[in-house]
Write a protein that holds these residues in place. Sequence first.
Motif, PDB file in Angstrom:
ATOM      1  N   TYR A   1      44.216 -24.306 112.843  1.00 17.31           N
ATOM      2  CA  TYR A   1      45.467 -23.304 113.871  1.00 17.31           C
ATOM      3  C   TYR A   1      45.284 -22.052 112.897  1.00 17.31           C
ATOM      4  CZ  TYR A   1      47.003 -27.912 113.736  1.00 17.31           C
ATOM      5  OH  TYR A   1      47.602 -29.205 113.494  1.00 17.31           O
ATOM      6  N   ILE A   2      45.126 -21.264 112.004  1.00 14.28           N
ATOM      7  CA  ILE A   2      44.760 -19.900 111.463  1.00 14.28           C
ATOM      8  C   ILE A   2      43.589 -19.617 111.117  1.00 14.28           C
ATOM      9  CG2 ILE A   2      47.147 -19.762 111.513  1.00 14.28           C
ATOM     10  CD1 ILE A   2      47.091 -19.498 108.623  1.00 14.28           C
ATOM     11  N   ASP A   3      42.762 -18.368 110.500  1.00 12.82           N
ATOM     12  CA  ASP A   3      41.513 -18.367 110.216  1.00 12.82           C
ATOM     13  C   ASP A   3      41.789 -17.048 109.394  1.00 12.82           C
ATOM     14  OD1 ASP A   3      41.177 -16.052 111.231  1.00 12.82           O
ATOM     15  OD2 ASP A   3      40.174 -16.874 113.041  1.00 12.82           O
ATOM     16  N   ASN A   4      40.590 -16.682 108.140  1.00 15.80           N
ATOM     17  CA  ASN A   4      40.902 -15.996 106.985  1.00 15.80           C
ATOM     18  C   ASN A   4      40.483 -14.213 108.327  1.00 15.80           C
ATOM     19  OD1 ASN A   4      41.660 -17.832 104.884  1.00 15.80           O
ATOM     20  ND2 ASN A   4      38.918 -18.263 104.625  1.00 15.80           N
ATOM     21  N   SER A   5      40.687 -14.177 108.943  1.00 18.34           N
ATOM     22  CA  SER A   5      40.891 -13.030 109.666  1.00 18.34           C
ATOM     23  C   SER A   5      42.137 -12.188 109.427  1.00 18.34           C
ATOM     24  CB  SER A   5      40.291 -13.113 111.229  1.00 18.34           C
ATOM     25  OG  SER A   5      41.217 -13.289 112.208  1.00 18.34           O
ATOM     26  N   VAL A   6      43.056 -13.025 109.276  1.00 19.75           N
ATOM     27  CA  VAL A   6      44.623 -12.201 109.084  1.00 19.75           C
ATOM     28  C   VAL A   6      44.856 -12.601 107.518  1.00 19.75           C
ATOM     29  CG1 VAL A   6      46.645 -12.130 110.158  1.00 19.75           C
ATOM     30  CG2 VAL A   6      45.247 -12.093 111.547  1.00 19.75           C
ATOM     31  N   LYS A   7      45.045 -12.152 106.059  1.00 15.61           N
ATOM     32  CA  LYS A   7      46.033 -12.433 105.743  1.00 15.61           C
ATOM     33  C   LYS A   7      47.503 -12.584 105.745  1.00 15.61           C
ATOM     34  CE  LYS A   7      41.897 -12.540 103.892  1.00 15.61           C
ATOM     35  NZ  LYS A   7      40.849 -13.713 103.716  1.00 15.61           N
ATOM     36  N   PHE A   8      47.925 -13.064 104.936  1.00 10.10           N
ATOM     37  CA  PHE A   8      49.526 -13.804 104.832  1.00 10.10           C
ATOM     38  C   PHE A   8      49.993 -13.587 103.447  1.00 10.10           C
ATOM     39  CE2 PHE A   8      48.264 -15.882 108.518  1.00 10.10           C
ATOM     40  CZ  PHE A   8      49.149 -16.345 109.315  1.00 10.10           C
ATOM     41  N   LYS A   9      50.547 -12.218 103.559  1.00  8.73           N
ATOM     42  CA  LYS A   9      51.524 -12.113 101.903  1.00  8.73           C
ATOM     43  C   LYS A   9      52.588 -11.811 101.938  1.00  8.73           C
ATOM     44  CE  LYS A   9      47.866  -8.491 100.731  1.00  8.73           C
ATOM     45  NZ  LYS A   9      48.399  -6.886 100.651  1.00  8.73           N
TER      46      LYS A   9
ATOM     47  N   THR B   1      60.325 -11.090 113.561  1.00  7.32           N
ATOM     48  CA  THR B   1      59.964 -12.725 112.574  1.00  7.32           C
ATOM     49  C   THR B   1      60.281 -13.469 113.845  1.00  7.32           C
ATOM     50  OG1 THR B   1      63.062 -12.339 114.241  1.00  7.32           O
ATOM     51  CG2 THR B   1      62.819 -12.038 112.144  1.00  7.32           C
ATOM     52  N   THR B   2      60.386 -14.803 113.374  1.00  7.84           N
ATOM     53  CA  THR B   2      59.708 -15.867 113.679  1.00  7.84           C
ATOM     54  C   THR B   2      61.225 -17.270 113.536  1.00  7.84           C
ATOM     55  OG1 THR B   2      58.123 -17.771 114.491  1.00  7.84           O
ATOM     56  CG2 THR B   2      58.511 -16.596 112.340  1.00  7.84           C
ATOM     57  N   ASN B   3      61.131 -17.552 114.548  1.00 10.47           N
ATOM     58  CA  ASN B   3      62.140 -18.662 113.842  1.00 10.47           C
ATOM     59  C   ASN B   3      61.797 -20.328 114.926  1.00 10.47           C
ATOM     60  OD1 ASN B   3      63.918 -20.845 114.140  1.00 10.47           O
ATOM     61  ND2 ASN B   3      65.741 -19.413 115.391  1.00 10.47           N
ATOM     62  N   LYS B   4      60.657 -21.077 114.048  1.00  8.90           N
ATOM     63  CA  LYS B   4      59.967 -22.351 114.778  1.00  8.90           C
ATOM     64  C   LYS B   4      60.955 -23.704 114.231  1.00  8.90           C
ATOM     65  CE  LYS B   4      56.905 -20.399 116.715  1.00  8.90           C
ATOM     66  NZ  LYS B   4      57.641 -19.668 118.061  1.00  8.90           N
ATOM     67  N   LYS B   5      60.897 -24.790 115.026  1.00  6.01           N
ATOM     68  CA  LYS B   5      61.137 -25.851 114.933  1.00  6.01           C
ATOM     69  C   LYS B   5      60.285 -27.165 114.957  1.00  6.01           C
ATOM     70  CE  LYS B   5      66.089 -24.522 115.254  1.00  6.01           C
ATOM     71  NZ  LYS B   5      65.850 -23.224 114.610  1.00  6.01           N
ATOM     72  N   ALA B   6      60.844 -27.447 114.544  1.00  2.00           N
ATOM     73  CA  ALA B   6      59.549 -29.020 114.054  1.00  2.00           C
ATOM     74  C   ALA B   6      60.056 -30.655 114.380  1.00  2.00           C
ATOM     75  CB  ALA B   6      58.735 -29.090 113.277  1.00  2.00           C
ATOM     76  N   ASN B   7      59.867 -31.614 115.161  1.00  2.00           N
ATOM     77  CA  ASN B   7      60.663 -32.729 115.499  1.00  2.00           C
ATOM     78  C   ASN B   7      60.795 -33.450 114.361  1.00  2.00           C
ATOM     79  OD1 ASN B   7      61.160 -35.227 116.267  1.00  2.00           O
ATOM     80  ND2 ASN B   7      60.332 -35.233 118.302  1.00  2.00           N
ATOM     81  N   LYS B   8      61.337 -33.942 114.063  1.00  2.00           N
ATOM     82  CA  LYS B   8      61.338 -35.039 112.591  1.00  2.00           C
ATOM     83  C   LYS B   8      61.356 -35.871 112.878  1.00  2.00           C
ATOM     84  CE  LYS B   8      64.240 -35.109 108.476  1.00  2.00           C
ATOM     85  NZ  LYS B   8      64.797 -36.442 108.548  1.00  2.00           N
TER      86      LYS B   8
ATOM     87  N   ARG C   1      54.932 -28.844 109.898  1.00  2.00           N
ATOM     88  CA  ARG C   1      54.984 -28.780 110.930  1.00  2.00           C
ATOM     89  C   ARG C   1      55.317 -27.036 111.940  1.00  2.00           C
ATOM     90  NH1 ARG C   1      52.735 -32.614 114.660  1.00  2.00           N
ATOM     91  NH2 ARG C   1      52.230 -34.410 113.728  1.00  2.00           N
ATOM     92  N   ALA C   2      57.064 -26.870 111.472  1.00  2.00           N
ATOM     93  CA  ALA C   2      57.019 -25.146 111.791  1.00  2.00           C
ATOM     94  C   ALA C   2      56.827 -24.248 111.247  1.00  2.00           C
ATOM     95  CB  ALA C   2      58.753 -26.261 111.436  1.00  2.00           C
ATOM     96  N   PHE C   3      56.056 -24.833 109.619  1.00  2.00           N
ATOM     97  CA  PHE C   3      55.416 -23.190 108.919  1.00  2.00           C
ATOM     98  C   PHE C   3      54.664 -22.917 110.303  1.00  2.00           C
ATOM     99  CE2 PHE C   3      53.657 -21.919 105.597  1.00  2.00           C
ATOM    100  CZ  PHE C   3      53.857 -20.664 105.206  1.00  2.00           C
ATOM    101  N   HIS C   4      53.905 -23.883 110.282  1.00  2.00           N
ATOM    102  CA  HIS C   4      52.005 -24.188 110.345  1.00  2.00           C
ATOM    103  C   HIS C   4      52.880 -22.773 112.358  1.00  2.00           C
ATOM    104  CE1 HIS C   4      49.998 -26.776 109.006  1.00  2.00           C
ATOM    105  NE2 HIS C   4      50.034 -25.898 107.862  1.00  2.00           N
ATOM    106  N   SER C   5      53.857 -23.488 113.074  1.00  2.00           N
ATOM    107  CA  SER C   5      53.912 -22.821 114.026  1.00  2.00           C
ATOM    108  C   SER C   5      54.220 -20.874 113.768  1.00  2.00           C
ATOM    109  CB  SER C   5      55.245 -23.552 114.780  1.00  2.00           C
ATOM    110  OG  SER C   5      54.307 -24.804 115.209  1.00  2.00           O
ATOM    111  N   ALA C   6      55.412 -20.856 112.790  1.00  2.00           N
ATOM    112  CA  ALA C   6      55.265 -19.367 112.520  1.00  2.00           C
ATOM    113  C   ALA C   6      54.384 -19.149 111.966  1.00  2.00           C
ATOM    114  CB  ALA C   6      56.393 -19.567 110.810  1.00  2.00           C
ATOM    115  N   LEU C   7      53.232 -20.092 111.290  1.00  2.00           N
ATOM    116  CA  LEU C   7      52.164 -18.958 110.911  1.00  2.00           C
ATOM    117  C   LEU C   7      51.736 -18.751 112.436  1.00  2.00           C
ATOM    118  CD1 LEU C   7      50.624 -20.403 107.252  1.00  2.00           C
ATOM    119  CD2 LEU C   7      51.940 -17.797 108.000  1.00  2.00           C
ATOM    120  N   ILE C   8      51.441 -19.430 112.963  1.00  2.00           N
ATOM    121  CA  ILE C   8      50.727 -19.126 113.917  1.00  2.00           C
ATOM    122  C   ILE C   8      51.123 -17.906 114.766  1.00  2.00           C
ATOM    123  CG2 ILE C   8      49.939 -19.676 116.481  1.00  2.00           C
ATOM    124  CD1 ILE C   8      49.609 -23.089 114.822  1.00  2.00           C
ATOM    125  N   GLN C   9      52.427 -17.734 114.905  1.00  2.00           N
ATOM    126  CA  GLN C   9      52.487 -16.669 115.812  1.00  2.00           C
ATOM    127  C   GLN C   9      52.711 -15.590 115.577  1.00  2.00           C
ATOM    128  OE1 GLN C   9      56.865 -16.795 116.615  1.00  2.00           O
ATOM    129  NE2 GLN C   9      56.890 -15.067 118.597  1.00  2.00           N
TER     130      GLN C   9
END
Length: 142
Positions: A41-49, A66-73, A84-92
């Motif tokens: 979904y992401i790679d190491n070219s962008v670091k998250f702190k 900001t990002t607000n992501k939802k996922a079906n439960k 899944r929602a966290f991954h969507s936020a990271l992707i954005q």
Amino acid sequence: MKKILVSISCISALSLSAVAADDIIYLPIKPAIEEAIKQGYIDNSVKFKFGSQSGAKDQIFMKQLTTNKKANKVGKSAEESCTRAFHSALIQFFQRAKQEGGTKVVNLTGWFKKIPYDSKDKFQCGVGTLMSGVTLKGDIAK
């Protein structure tokens, strides 16, 4: 007619309560990021702190995104849905950083219901009956 109005009212009330976040849970950031990289979904070219002071030494050029992501439960655990929602936020954030020429997303904090949650180790997720949601606020940096 009265039965129809009562039915519509009940359905509306149930649907609102099903989507609303009933609980807030906190999950570890590191394994969720590792999983996002593993899944491609992401790679190491962008670091998250994570943490409000994590970008103190970085050259920030886009603030307070900001990002607000939802996922079906449905059919998933709260942890799986939140991840899944966290991954969507990271992707954005990842895509936005790449688009703007950034190499880092810094000062990442939770922003669920516009209330800050500052942690370097855990992310915050609102869990309802049918949906889970992650809201993050952060800055793009080089």
